[in-house]
Design a protein around this motif. Structure first.
Motif, mmCIF file in Angstrom:
data_model
loop_
_atom_site.group_PDB
_atom_site.id
_atom_site.type_symbol
_atom_site.label_atom_id
_atom_site.label_comp_id
_atom_site.label_asym_id
_atom_site.label_seq_id
_atom_site.Cartn_x
_atom_site.Cartn_y
_atom_site.Cartn_z
ATOM 1 N N VAL A 1 5.272 21.980 -8.433
ATOM 2 C CA VAL A 1 4.413 21.211 -9.340
ATOM 3 C C VAL A 1 3.249 22.120 -9.717
ATOM 4 N N PRO A 2 2.616 21.868 -10.869
ATOM 5 C CA PRO A 2 1.468 22.700 -11.253
ATOM 6 C C PRO A 2 0.356 22.605 -10.205
ATOM 7 N N VAL A 3 -0.227 23.742 -9.874
ATOM 8 C CA VAL A 3 -1.309 23.817 -8.888
ATOM 9 C C VAL A 3 -2.554 24.358 -9.578
ATOM 10 N N TYR A 4 -3.671 23.652 -9.404
ATOM 11 C CA TYR A 4 -4.950 24.096 -9.951
ATOM 12 C C TYR A 4 -5.885 24.394 -8.785
ATOM 13 N N VAL A 5 -6.515 25.563 -8.799
ATOM 14 C CA VAL A 5 -7.382 25.991 -7.709
ATOM 15 C C VAL A 5 -8.815 26.120 -8.224
ATOM 16 N N ASP A 6 -9.774 25.595 -7.468
ATOM 17 C CA ASP A 6 -11.171 25.710 -7.864
ATOM 18 C C ASP A 6 -12.040 25.708 -6.615
ATOM 19 N N ASN A 7 -13.342 25.684 -6.830
ATOM 20 C CA ASN A 7 -14.337 25.767 -5.772
ATOM 21 C C ASN A 7 -14.870 24.374 -5.440
ATOM 22 N N PRO A 8 -15.177 24.062 -4.173
ATOM 23 C CA PRO A 8 -15.627 22.713 -3.822
ATOM 24 C C PRO A 8 -16.946 22.315 -4.468
ATOM 25 N N LEU A 9 -17.806 23.282 -4.759
ATOM 26 C CA LEU A 9 -19.077 22.932 -5.391
ATOM 27 C C LEU A 9 -18.855 22.386 -6.790
ATOM 28 N N LYS A 10 -17.874 22.936 -7.491
ATOM 29 C CA LYS A 10 -17.564 22.407 -8.818
ATOM 30 C C LYS A 10 -16.917 21.029 -8.703
ATOM 31 N N ALA A 11 -16.090 20.850 -7.660
ATOM 32 C CA ALA A 11 -15.409 19.574 -7.477
ATOM 33 C C ALA A 11 -16.389 18.450 -7.148
ATOM 34 N N VAL A 12 -17.344 18.704 -6.237
ATOM 35 C CA VAL A 12 -18.281 17.635 -5.874
ATOM 36 C C VAL A 12 -19.202 17.309 -7.044
ATOM 37 N N ALA A 13 -19.547 18.322 -7.851
ATOM 38 C CA ALA A 13 -20.379 18.049 -9.014
ATOM 39 C C ALA A 13 -19.647 17.159 -10.008
ATOM 40 N N LEU A 14 -18.364 17.450 -10.259
ATOM 41 C CA LEU A 14 -17.598 16.620 -11.190
ATOM 42 C C LEU A 14 -17.444 15.203 -10.649
ATOM 43 N N SER A 15 -17.189 15.051 -9.347
ATOM 44 C CA SER A 15 -17.097 13.717 -8.747
ATOM 45 C C SER A 15 -18.389 12.941 -8.955
ATOM 46 N N GLU A 16 -19.505 13.619 -8.746
ATOM 47 C CA GLU A 16 -20.800 12.942 -8.897
ATOM 48 C C GLU A 16 -21.063 12.590 -10.355
ATOM 49 N N MET A 17 -20.631 13.450 -11.284
ATOM 50 C CA MET A 17 -20.803 13.171 -12.702
ATOM 51 C C MET A 17 -20.011 11.942 -13.127
ATOM 52 N N TRP A 18 -18.824 11.783 -12.554
ATOM 53 C CA TRP A 18 -17.946 10.694 -12.985
ATOM 54 C C TRP A 18 -18.147 9.403 -12.202
ATOM 55 N N PHE A 19 -18.376 9.527 -10.904
ATOM 56 C CA PHE A 19 -18.330 8.339 -10.050
ATOM 57 C C PHE A 19 -19.596 8.107 -9.229
ATOM 58 N N GLY A 20 -20.625 8.936 -9.427
ATOM 59 C CA GLY A 20 -21.834 8.803 -8.631
ATOM 60 C C GLY A 20 -23.077 8.802 -9.489
ATOM 61 N N ALA A 21 -24.072 9.578 -9.068
ATOM 62 C CA ALA A 21 -25.364 9.587 -9.744
ATOM 63 C C ALA A 21 -25.266 10.035 -11.191
ATOM 64 N N GLY A 22 -24.252 10.828 -11.513
ATOM 65 C CA GLY A 22 -24.094 11.322 -12.873
ATOM 66 C C GLY A 22 -23.818 10.247 -13.896
ATOM 67 N N ARG A 23 -23.550 9.040 -13.451
ATOM 68 C CA ARG A 23 -23.362 7.943 -14.405
ATOM 69 C C ARG A 23 -24.682 7.509 -15.034
ATOM 70 N N VAL A 24 -25.802 7.837 -14.377
ATOM 71 C CA VAL A 24 -27.095 7.373 -14.888
ATOM 72 C C VAL A 24 -28.060 8.518 -15.166
ATOM 73 N N VAL A 25 -27.742 9.742 -14.749
ATOM 74 C CA VAL A 25 -28.591 10.899 -15.055
ATOM 75 C C VAL A 25 -27.725 12.011 -15.631
ATOM 76 N N ASP A 26 -28.339 12.868 -16.424
ATOM 77 C CA ASP A 26 -27.612 13.967 -17.059
ATOM 78 C C ASP A 26 -27.814 15.299 -16.353
ATOM 79 N N ALA A 27 -28.760 15.342 -15.403
ATOM 80 C CA ALA A 27 -29.033 16.595 -14.701
ATOM 81 C C ALA A 27 -29.178 16.304 -13.213
ATOM 82 N N MET A 28 -28.521 17.111 -12.383
ATOM 83 C CA MET A 28 -28.562 16.856 -10.942
ATOM 84 C C MET A 28 -28.038 18.067 -10.200
ATOM 85 N N ALA A 29 -28.328 18.080 -8.901
ATOM 86 C CA ALA A 29 -27.736 19.049 -7.987
ATOM 87 C C ALA A 29 -27.065 18.266 -6.871
ATOM 88 N N VAL A 30 -25.842 18.643 -6.543
ATOM 89 C CA VAL A 30 -25.088 17.999 -5.465
ATOM 90 C C VAL A 30 -24.994 19.009 -4.335
#
Length: 405
Positions: free
Chosen positions: A184-213
């Motif tokens: 199956v297709p495999v995509y590899v990335d860094n955990p810092l990018k993953a947690v930032a995207l999670s926060e953008m979609w499902f966490g604090a990023g829903r109400v703010v446009d700038a943040m550090a995770v």
């Protein structure tokens, strides 16, 4: 180098804005999607037609309005496929199976020997964790549309390569090729990018446009979003806050420098601090990092004086390091994630908040919040699943998410 955006990129971002809106709003009409995204009704109608034709969306309900045309409420079709998100750390591999709507279906975890660094050993752990998650989620192999694997250190996503992992002394390890037998297709990335995207979609990023995770575990780092866009840097290496300087000529860090933030706030750094407070403390006898941190949390709850001193010193280090991060980025929101953060945030954050005004410039202090992440489940695995969804839509010709490139 970062490529210039093209008209095709803009169309791709528009497509994913519609899908992202459905994650935020739930079942929605075309008109609601247009209002939420700011796209024209005609553009939304065209994009929805494309999604429906590929089975990514389905019609949830049809509402008959008096005096008008029936309105269709659209939703992501969760059964279009299954995605596996994988969080690979120095001490474990955690895999989660998601449906296409990114609902978790099953999870599997494999412990790793933190002293073992052979790539084949780690790859075997990844495969075993995936198999466990797939079995727990009742997923059929033919329904899996992709696997997203987060690897610590510097990662080149387009090549599927772990460029440099200082914790394992890895250089140019082709993780994607090592997992090719998954078929199956495999995509590899860094955990810092993953947690930032999670926060953008499902966490604090829903109400703010700038943040550090801020991710706290064996190592530490920060995922960054500015103006609603994920910050990657020129070579996907942005966010290595753990390897910024906390103390000149301080403790040795595994990256080769001395005095890095990670040498004080990573799990091994906590052990070093405690050894300086009480070299014979019973908690130091815990051989595994996660067991050590959990034992620290338990003893803190019991009021152990040596561990209260550890928490005080660690909060001091964390406040100073976060002050540098906020002064540099001028973000209004910092969230803490990662397994060490989950265990210790309640013991550290009150002191961190009290001390931050001494480290943050006055212009960046008003409205600043520092909170534990509220993203459900494993934020790294969830972010990797979202990246893998992006790749799936790319293969269908349906675009890439705004802010993730």
């Amino acid at each position: 180098m970062v490529a210039r955006r093209t008209a095709r990129d803009l169309r791709s971002e528009n497509r994913f804005e519609v899908l992202h809106a459905l994650f935020e709003l739930g079942p929605s009409t075309r008109q609601e999607l247009a209002r939420h995204t700011g796209l024209s009704p005609a553009t939304v109608a065209t994009l929805v037609t494309e999604f429906l034709s590929e089975g990514v969306l389905r019609i949830a309900t049809v509402e008959n309005n008096t005096g008008g045309r029936p309105q269709e409420r659209l939703t992501v079709d969760p059964d279009r496929g299954r995605i596996v998100g994988v969080d690979v750390a120095e001490t474990y591999v955690d895999a989660t199976v998601y449906d296409l709507a990114l609902g978790a279906l099953g999870q599997g975890e494999v412990a790793l020997d933190e002293h073992e660094n052979d790539p084949s050993y780690v790859a075997d752990g990844i495969v075993r964790a995936i198999e466990s998650a797939v079995a727990a989620g009742g997923a059929e192999h033919e329904h899996i549309i992709g696997v997203g694997v987060s690897m610590p250190g510097h990662v080149h996503p387009e090549a599927g390569v772990s460029v440099f992992a200082p914790n394992w002394d890895w250089r140019d390890v082709h993780i994607e090729k090592m997992l090719a037998h998954l078929l199956v297709p495999v995509y590899v990335d860094n955990p810092l990018k993953a947690v930032a995207l999670s926060e953008m979609w499902f966490g604090a990023g829903r109400v703010v446009d700038a943040m550090a995770v801020v991710n706290l575990g064996t190592g530490v780092g920060a995922g960054i979003a500015i103006d609603g866009a994920l910050v990657r840097g020129t070579t996907n290496n942005a966010g290595e806050w753990g390897h910024t300087l906390l103390e000149l000529d301080g403790r040795p860090c595994r990256c080769g420098r001395r005095g890095c933030v990670e040498a004080y706030l990573g799990a091994p750094g906590l052990r070093t601090t405690l050894a300086g407070i009480d070299p014979e403390h019973r908690t130091l006898r815990q051989p595994r990092q996660r067991d050590f941190v959990e034992a620290v949390a338990e003893s803190l709850a019991e009021g152990d004086p040596a561990l209260k001193d550890l928490a005080h010193r660690t909060a001091h280090y964390l406040a100073a390091a976060l002050g540098d991060l906020v002064n540099m980025l001028n973000v209004p929101t910092v969230t803490l994630t990662g397994w060490a953060s989950e265990a210790l945030a309640a013991h550290l954050l009150p002191a961190v908040r009290d001390e931050l005004p001494h480290h943050v410039m006055p212009g960046s202090l008003p409205g600043l919040t520092v909170e534990p992440s509220r993203v459900p489940g494993n934020a790294v695995a969830l972010g990797m699943a979202a990246f893998t969804l992006q790749q799936f839509l790319n293969r269908l010709g349906l675009g890439s998410p705004a802010g993730t490139g």
